[in-house]
Design a protein around this motif. Structure first.
Motif, PDB file in Angstrom:
ATOM      1  N   ASP A  21      -4.777 -74.249  21.442  1.00  0.00           N
ATOM      2  CA  ASP A  21      -4.353 -74.182  22.840  1.00  0.00           C
ATOM      3  C   ASP A  21      -5.099 -73.088  23.598  1.00  0.00           C
ATOM      4  OD1 ASP A  21      -2.574 -76.229  22.335  1.00  0.00           O
ATOM      5  OD2 ASP A  21      -0.796 -74.950  22.339  1.00  0.00           O
ATOM      6  N   GLU A  22      -5.423 -71.999  22.917  1.00  0.00           N
ATOM      7  CA  GLU A  22      -6.140 -70.880  23.538  1.00  0.00           C
ATOM      8  C   GLU A  22      -7.654 -71.021  23.426  1.00  0.00           C
ATOM      9  OE1 GLU A  22      -4.429 -67.478  21.571  1.00  0.00           O
ATOM     10  OE2 GLU A  22      -2.566 -67.618  22.732  1.00  0.00           O
ATOM     11  N   GLN A  23      -8.115 -72.144  22.886  1.00  0.00           N
ATOM     12  CA  GLN A  23      -9.540 -72.440  22.705  1.00  0.00           C
ATOM     13  C   GLN A  23     -10.265 -71.378  21.886  1.00  0.00           C
ATOM     14  OE1 GLN A  23     -11.518 -73.775  26.251  1.00  0.00           O
ATOM     15  NE2 GLN A  23      -9.914 -75.267  26.682  1.00  0.00           N
ATOM     16  N   ARG A  24      -9.597 -70.869  20.886  1.00  0.00           N
ATOM     17  CA  ARG A  24     -10.199 -69.917  19.956  1.00  0.00           C
ATOM     18  C   ARG A  24     -10.766 -70.717  18.789  1.00  0.00           C
ATOM     19  NH1 ARG A  24      -5.104 -66.795  18.969  1.00  0.00           N
ATOM     20  NH2 ARG A  24      -6.223 -66.171  17.096  1.00  0.00           N
ATOM     21  N   THR A  30     -12.403 -70.902  10.937  1.00  0.00           N
ATOM     22  CA  THR A  30     -12.302 -70.067   9.727  1.00  0.00           C
ATOM     23  C   THR A  30     -11.072 -70.402   8.899  1.00  0.00           C
ATOM     24  OG1 THR A  30     -11.073 -68.256  10.768  1.00  0.00           O
ATOM     25  CG2 THR A  30     -13.504 -68.144  10.862  1.00  0.00           C
ATOM     26  N   LEU A  31     -10.135 -71.155   9.459  1.00  0.00           N
ATOM     27  CA  LEU A  31      -8.947 -71.555   8.702  1.00  0.00           C
ATOM     28  C   LEU A  31      -9.251 -72.643   7.679  1.00  0.00           C
ATOM     29  CD1 LEU A  31      -6.260 -71.766  11.546  1.00  0.00           C
ATOM     30  CD2 LEU A  31      -6.726 -69.844   9.995  1.00  0.00           C
ATOM     31  N   PHE A  32     -10.420 -73.264   7.791  1.00  0.00           N
ATOM     32  CA  PHE A  32     -10.765 -74.379   6.917  1.00  0.00           C
ATOM     33  C   PHE A  32     -11.561 -73.916   5.707  1.00  0.00           C
ATOM     34  CE2 PHE A  32      -9.716 -76.436  10.815  1.00  0.00           C
ATOM     35  CZ  PHE A  32      -9.268 -77.705  10.470  1.00  0.00           C
ATOM     36  N   THR A  33     -11.318 -74.549   4.569  1.00  0.00           N
ATOM     37  CA  THR A  33     -12.135 -74.304   3.382  1.00  0.00           C
ATOM     38  C   THR A  33     -13.515 -74.917   3.606  1.00  0.00           C
ATOM     39  OG1 THR A  33     -11.431 -76.344   2.284  1.00  0.00           O
ATOM     40  CG2 THR A  33     -10.117 -74.351   1.839  1.00  0.00           C
ATOM     41  N   GLU A  34     -14.471 -74.561   2.794  1.00  0.00           N
ATOM     42  CA  GLU A  34     -15.826 -75.104   2.941  1.00  0.00           C
ATOM     43  C   GLU A  34     -15.875 -76.607   2.684  1.00  0.00           C
ATOM     44  OE1 GLU A  34     -18.423 -73.554   4.316  1.00  0.00           O
ATOM     45  OE2 GLU A  34     -16.949 -71.966   4.617  1.00  0.00           O
TER      46      GLU A  34
END
Length: 160
Positions: A21-24, A30-34
């Motif tokens: 929602d904040e377009q970050r 970075t929350l995702f694994t490779e």
């Protein structure tokens, strides 16, 4: 190392939606694994993203490309930028295995995406397949099941 609690899992889902929602988007990525995937099936109860067409099936590289496009100065479809809002039902823990560090959290949502005078509302469920990596939660798979997944859609610009 601190054990992951039900509250940690729920807070993670809320924090992830707020980042979107904040377009970050960089923080969100970075929350995702490779080896992560973001999947939006085209059919109800679709079980395979590779043998059947999906609305989206993107690995981390494709997510990064989409984020770069959204932030690009020459992305005229994003001038002015699209905005979004997630309204989440309380997430439910579908499964949690502290021994393997794997957790599944399901959340019903209403999602609004807007740009200029156009507003589109989607409803559905997100299923987060989370894993513990170095004591932190990470997304291995985020599956978005839309109520009307088989409808004709225009461009979905942002991430649900």
């Amino acid at each position: 190392m601190t054990a992951i609690t039900e509250r940690n899992l729920i807070d993670f889902v809320y924090a992830e939606a707020r980042m979107l929602d904040e377009q970050r988007f960089e923080d969100w990525l970075t929350l995702f694994t490779e080896d992560a995937y973001y999947w939006m099936p085209l059919a109800h109860d679709q079980q395979d993203p590779k043998l059947h067409t999906s609305l989206m099936y993107e690995d981390k590289l494709l997510l990064r490309v989409r984020i770069e496009r959204l932030s690009g100065q020459r992305t005229f479809s994003q001038q002015p930028k699209s905005r979004c809002h997630h309204l989440l039902q309380a997430p439910s823990i579908e499964s949690s295995n502290p021994a393997t560090g794997e957790h599944i959290v399901r959340t019903a949502f209403h999602y609004t995406e807007t740009r200029l005078d156009k507003q589109v509302i989607y409803a559905g469920w997100s299923t987060h397949h989370l894993v513990e990596v170095e004591g932190k939660l990470r997304i291995r798979l985020k599956r978005i099941d839309l109520v009307n997944c088989d409808a004709a859609f225009g461009n979905i610009q942002l991430f649900m």
